[in-house]
Motif scaffolding. Structure first.
Motif, PDB file in Angstrom:
ATOM      1  N   GLU A  44     100.321  50.336 -62.933  1.00 18.75           N
ATOM      2  CA  GLU A  44     100.763  48.943 -62.498  1.00 18.75           C
ATOM      3  C   GLU A  44     101.672  48.711 -61.244  1.00 18.75           C
ATOM      4  N   ILE A  45     102.412  49.996 -61.228  1.00 24.12           N
ATOM      5  CA  ILE A  45     103.424  50.022 -60.141  1.00 24.12           C
ATOM      6  C   ILE A  45     102.607  50.056 -58.887  1.00 24.12           C
ATOM      7  N   ILE A  46     101.559  50.904 -58.628  1.00 24.71           N
ATOM      8  CA  ILE A  46     100.845  50.924 -57.630  1.00 24.71           C
ATOM      9  C   ILE A  46     100.069  49.524 -57.416  1.00 24.71           C
ATOM     10  N   LEU A  47      99.519  49.124 -58.343  1.00 24.47           N
ATOM     11  CA  LEU A  47      98.869  47.933 -58.268  1.00 24.47           C
ATOM     12  C   LEU A  47      99.785  46.713 -57.717  1.00 24.47           C
ATOM     13  N   ALA A  48     100.999  46.621 -58.207  1.00 21.02           N
ATOM     14  CA  ALA A  48     101.898  45.660 -57.675  1.00 21.02           C
ATOM     15  C   ALA A  48     102.487  45.989 -56.251  1.00 21.02           C
ATOM     16  N   ALA A  49     102.402  47.196 -55.871  1.00 15.37           N
ATOM     17  CA  ALA A  49     102.529  47.445 -54.364  1.00 15.37           C
ATOM     18  C   ALA A  49     101.546  47.068 -53.724  1.00 15.37           C
ATOM     19  N   ALA A  50     100.236  47.348 -54.184  1.00 14.59           N
ATOM     20  CA  ALA A  50      98.955  47.070 -53.417  1.00 14.59           C
ATOM     21  C   ALA A  50      98.786  45.573 -53.266  1.00 14.59           C
ATOM     22  N   SER A  51      99.207  44.868 -54.262  1.00 14.03           N
ATOM     23  CA  SER A  51      99.000  43.520 -54.295  1.00 14.03           C
ATOM     24  C   SER A  51      99.698  42.521 -52.899  1.00 14.03           C
TER      25      SER A  51
END
Length: 342
Positions: A60-67
């Motif tokens: 979820e941390i990676i995905l939040a950054a990618a968003s």
């Protein structure tokens, strides 16, 4: 059919056995996701692992950054180990990503083929199946209801608790990952959940009875076939030249298979396994664009897919090789596959 990429966040390991710093790999991953969005791929998924050869423990941390650096691509886990997670916190995290990304978040739940998270978070492997059953039930309930009253075996009771924030349209997309057991297939079909089958070895045709069983159960429980979704996750890597791509990737791939295999009692990975995997009847899609197009279309014809996920970072290819593979997928492979399926 949606076309996208899955990763585990493999760290590069050099000839001396030195492991790439996680900080460097995480920054590379964000650049790679940005390129996926730019070349028009449909989705990205990142796995959860707690091992020294992987960079990502919290998808979820990676995905939040990618968003924040993408506009259109769907962003999901691949997978979140639901059995050793708290469904409340997991839902809140992914609902938050969904809000940041304007509705592009997905959660893929799995039981965990890697088991490091169980002792790490204080769970007993003897409860492997029960943990997943109970937590999936709670996660799906949370996704439907803002206020929850619930009691189970492995988590403190919830008494009229409000679960916030809520996903866009109050409906987070939840997939389940299946390794190949009929029990998992039956559960997904009964619940009407979209599924991803991990096909990472042998002949993909051997999975056909499981696909058929999933569809049969899905229909038997009265779910809307207009919402039927099924995909595959297959080890893939693309280059300009087939032989050169295979030669480059074999050493990386076999080394990672052996690293994982040592903890599971597998024999050393052999070149003939790799060569069969790349053949027409194998489960590896490693080569040039034309080979990939033919094999992806063959998988769609065999299984009736709505999603194809190329697991592209096994063994930790270089960042430049990853960027090239992503570019080829988005600009050469995906357009031809989409055109053929019109």
């Amino acid at each position: 059919m949606e076309l996208g990429i899955g990763m585990f966040g493999d760290l590069q390991v050099n000839a001396k056995g030195e492991v790439q710093p996680a900080q460097q790999r995480l920054q590379e991953i964000i650049e790679e996701i940005k390129l996926m969005d730019e070349v028009g791929l449909d989705f990205y998924g990142i796995g959860e692992h707690h091992r020294p050869d992987y960079a990502v423990s919290t998808p979820e941390i990676i995905l939040a950054a990618a968003s924040t650096v993408t506009k259109n691509i769907k962003l999901g886990s691949a997978v979140s180990v639901l059995s050793s997670s708290d469904p409340v916190k997991l839902y809140q995290s992914f609902a938050t990503i969904d809000l940041i990304s304007n509705g592009r978040a997905e959660l893929m739940a799995g039981r965990g083929s890697f088991i490091e998270s169980f002792p790490l978070y204080g769970f007993n492997l003897q409860d492997y199946d029960e943990l997943y059953e109970e937590k999936l039930e709670l996660l799906l309930k949370i996704n439907k209801e803002q206020k929850i009253s619930w009691k189970g075996k492995f988590r403190p009771e919830l008494a009229n608790q409000e679960i916030l924030p809520r996903a866009v349209d109050n409906n987070l997309k939840i997939w389940v990952a299946i390794g190949g057991t009929p029990e998992s297939v039956e559960r997904a079909g009964r619940l009407g959940l979209p599924v991803i089958f991990a096909i990472i070895g042998g002949n993909p045709a051997s999975f056909k009875p499981l696909f058929d069983y999933y569809k049969k159960v899905y229909q038997a429980y009265g779910h809307d076939m207009a919402k039927f979704e099924v995909g595959v996750h297959m080890h893939s890597f693309f280059g300009e030249n087939s032989a050169e791509t295979a030669d480059y990737y074999y050493s990386l791939y076999s080394s990672q298979m052996d690293r994982v295999g040592r903890s599971r009692g597998w024999p050393p990975y052999q070149k003939n396994q790799f060569d069969f995997g790349r053949s027409k009847d194998g489960a590896l899609i490693i080569g040039d664009a034309n080979e990939a197009i033919d094999k992806i279309l063959a998988m769609e014809a065999m299984f009736g897919l709505t999603r194809f996920s190329a697991h592209m970072d096994v063994g930790g290819p270089s960042h430049s090789a990853m960027m090239k593979s992503i570019e080829i997928f988005g600009t050469k492979i995906a357009p031809k596959v989409r055109e053929a399926l019109k």
